[in-house]
Design an enzyme around this catalytic site. Structure first.
Site, PDB file in Angstrom:
ATOM      1  N   CYS A 135      -2.175   0.828  -0.225  1.00  0.00           N
ATOM      2  CA  CYS A 135      -3.064   1.817   0.075  1.00  0.00           C
ATOM      3  C   CYS A 135      -4.061   2.447  -0.772  1.00  0.00           C
ATOM      4  O   CYS A 135      -4.800   3.482  -0.354  1.00  0.00           O
ATOM      5  CB  CYS A 135      -1.974   2.881   0.591  1.00  0.00           C
TER       6      CYS A 135
ATOM      7  N   HIS B  90      -3.637  12.137  -1.932  1.00  0.00           N
ATOM      8  CA  HIS B  90      -3.149  10.895  -1.330  1.00  0.00           C
ATOM      9  C   HIS B  90      -2.191  11.478  -0.097  1.00  0.00           C
ATOM     10  O   HIS B  90      -2.451  11.084   1.239  1.00  0.00           O
ATOM     11  CB  HIS B  90      -2.076   9.942  -2.268  1.00  0.00           C
TER      12      HIS B  90
ATOM     13  N   GLU C  67       3.211  14.057  -6.012  1.00  0.00           N
ATOM     14  CA  GLU C  67       1.632  14.319  -6.433  1.00  0.00           C
ATOM     15  C   GLU C  67       1.327  15.719  -6.815  1.00  0.00           C
ATOM     16  O   GLU C  67       0.603  15.786  -7.614  1.00  0.00           O
ATOM     17  CB  GLU C  67       0.891  13.872  -5.217  1.00  0.00           C
TER      18      GLU C  67
ATOM     19  N   HIS D   2      -3.097   7.814   8.163  1.00  0.00           N
ATOM     20  CA  HIS D   2      -2.935   6.850   6.776  1.00  0.00           C
ATOM     21  C   HIS D   2      -3.582   5.562   7.132  1.00  0.00           C
ATOM     22  O   HIS D   2      -2.971   4.631   7.807  1.00  0.00           O
ATOM     23  CB  HIS D   2      -1.447   6.833   6.175  1.00  0.00           C
TER      24      HIS D   2
ATOM     25  N   PHE E 167       2.055   1.073  -2.390  1.00  0.00           N
ATOM     26  CA  PHE E 167       3.499   0.732  -2.672  1.00  0.00           C
ATOM     27  C   PHE E 167       3.189  -0.601  -3.513  1.00  0.00           C
ATOM     28  O   PHE E 167       2.033  -1.284  -3.833  1.00  0.00           O
ATOM     29  CB  PHE E 167       3.630  -0.294  -1.163  1.00  0.00           C
TER      30      PHE E 167
END
Lengths: 417, 78
Positions: free
Chosen positions: A165, A305, A316, A342, A403
């Site tokens: 991502c 994110h 985060e 996403h 990931f």
């Protein structure tokens, strides 16, 4: 060696909120959700039955029919969005040195639908291999920049960054570095993803990564809300023309922003879970700011994110508090994934576009769907809940994490000189 | 025109994105219809699928025009 300056002189968008930058920005500002029940396949047996699909995309508007069928949708999005950005840049391709014009593209997965279709058709047959000769080129993610280079004759460095991502931000940071250190003068960069198919939804469902709020798709992506239950899969693409500053200035190009810093770190912690204290994500923001030569107080907006997963959002926020200290309460924060879903490897591209919108329009796009405060998240942070906010933005920072523990940050600045 | 010839023409129009009028028996896939080697492989596979037959590689290599394809399939498909 003195590093050269890098600016953005063209942009393009194909998103769940619209297939042009203008439409995308308008819907971000209005706080529109791009989520709806899945139309691309029958999802009735899947735990998650909705996604943020791109709507009304006509590949034939951008690509001729013969080339089109050799491309997976992920490449079609890539070529189409690159065309938007190139048109927007007003570059005269006949006069620029195309050997110093590259393409660095982000895609986390590549042609997943092509892989799924070809392998299932083989599995359903009698064992006779009848794979389409375009199967492999449709599937491999590096063919996206390959197609872009072939379409416009761009002969500089050409490759795909694959860091889940974080792929598109990875691509942008690379393109930034290649220009600033003198290797090339121009890049088409950004990312595309097209994983809304059985394998994509099924695969992420198996990881328990997706929201299953099937009764209310448009309110399912709810970063920082106590009842968040996973991300909403999105698809689409964002593209940018990165150009060496003097080159852009000499031709009188419209400059959206300057790219002033990038950071890259790894968590070295877990396959899919982010580090709980945001170890890698705090370092990446600090690194990017150090690279840019700015202090935390210089940052006006952080596009996080913020995927709307229970663990990710906490990590985060902790990282932001660690890096920004008391100023964490003054910087504007938002997760535009609340609207776009996403986009995986393309997330960094459409989120960088949201940063450019904040700089261009002086508007912070909102984090929609916030209802219930989470006691694990500091309520004093300004997460721009539910409504866009006016704020003059000079510097915006975009985070993406993938990931595998990949973390990237990139920083954009308004150009005044 | 035979049913086979009709289907062959349709597959070529569809896969190569060419005008039907250009798909004449003499037309060469590579020289006249803009196909590259991968396009040709794909065409052969489409013929195999459409006519439920298997075209051996050595035969496939000799099918380079629209006419060759029609003739081969008319001879080998019931």
């Amino acid at each position: 060696m003195k590093a050269r300056r890098v600016v953005i002189t063209g942009i393009g968008a194909i998103t769940p909120l619209g297939n042009s930058v203008e439409e995308y920005w308008n819907n971000l500002e209005k706080g529109v959700s791009g989520a709806a029940p899945i139309t691309k396949f029958d999802a009735s047996k899947f735990k998650t039955q909705f996604a943020c699909e791109v709507k009304g995309f006509e590949a034939a508007d951008y690509i001729n029919r013969k080339e089109l069928r050799k491309m997976d949708l992920v490449s079609q999005y890539g070529v189409a969005v690159a065309k938007q950005a190139l048109d927007d840049s007003n570059l005269d391709l006949e006069s620029v040195d195309r050997e110093r014009f590259g393409v660095i593209w982000g895609s986390g997965i590549g042609g997943l639908k092509s892989l799924q279709d070809e392998v299932s058709s083989f599995a359903q047959g009698d064992g006779t291999p009848r794979f389409n000769p375009f199967f492999i080129p449709k599937m491999i993610p590096d063919l996206i920049p390959g197609h872009i280079s072939m379409t416009w004759g761009l002969k500089g460095p050409n490759f795909t960054t694959v860091s889940a991502c974080a792929s598109a931000t990875n691509a942008m940071v690379d393109a930034f570095n290649y220009i600033r250190f003198g290797i090339s003068d121009l890049f088409v960069t950004g990312g595309s993803e097209a994983a809304v198919c059985e394998a994509g939804i099924g695969g992420f469902n198996a990881l328990r990564a997706l929201s299953t709020r099937n009764d209310s798709p448009s309110s399912a992506s709810r970063p920082f809300d106590a009842t968040r239950d996973g991300f909403v899969l999105g698809e689409g693409a964002g593209a940018f023309i990165f150009e060496e500053y003097e080159h852009a200035k000499a031709r009188g190009a419209k400059i959206y922003a300057e790219v002033i810093g990038g950071g890259m770190t790894a968590d070295a912690y877990h396959m899919t879970a982010p580090h709980p204290e945001g170890e890698g994500s705090s370092r990446v923001m600090a690194e990017a700011m150090k690279d840019a030569g700015i202090k935390p107080e210089d940052v006006d907006y952080i596009n996080v994110h913020g995927t709307s997963t229970p663990l990710g959002d906490i990590g985060e926020v902790n990282a932001i508090k660690k890096v920004f200290g008391e100023y964490a309460y003054e910087v504007s924060i938002s997760s535009t994934k609340s609207m776009t879903g996403h986009l995986l490897g393309a997330a960094g591209a459409v989120e960088a576009l949201a940063c450019l919108m904040s700089i261009e329009r002086g508007v912070i796009p909102p984090t929609i769907n916030f209802e219930t405060p989470d006691e694990n998240l500091d309520s004093k942070l300004d997460c721009t809940f539910n409504e866009a906010k006016k704020r003059e933005v000079n510097i915006a920072l975009s985070n993406t994490f993938g990931f595998g523990g990949h973390n990237f940050s990139v920083i954009f600045k308004k150009v005044t000189d | 025109m035979s049913e086979i010839a009709e289907k062959v023409k349709q597959i070529i129009v569809d896969k190569l994105g060419v005008e039907e009028a250009d798909v004449t028996p003499e037309a060469s896939f590579t020289n006249d219809l803009g196909a590259d080697s991968l396009d040709t492989v794909e065409l052969i596979m489409e013929f195999e699928k459409e006519f439920n037959t298997s075209i051996p590689d050595d035969k496939a290599e000799s099918i380079t025009t629209v006419g060759h394809a029609i003739a081969y399939l008319e001879d080998n498909v019931n």
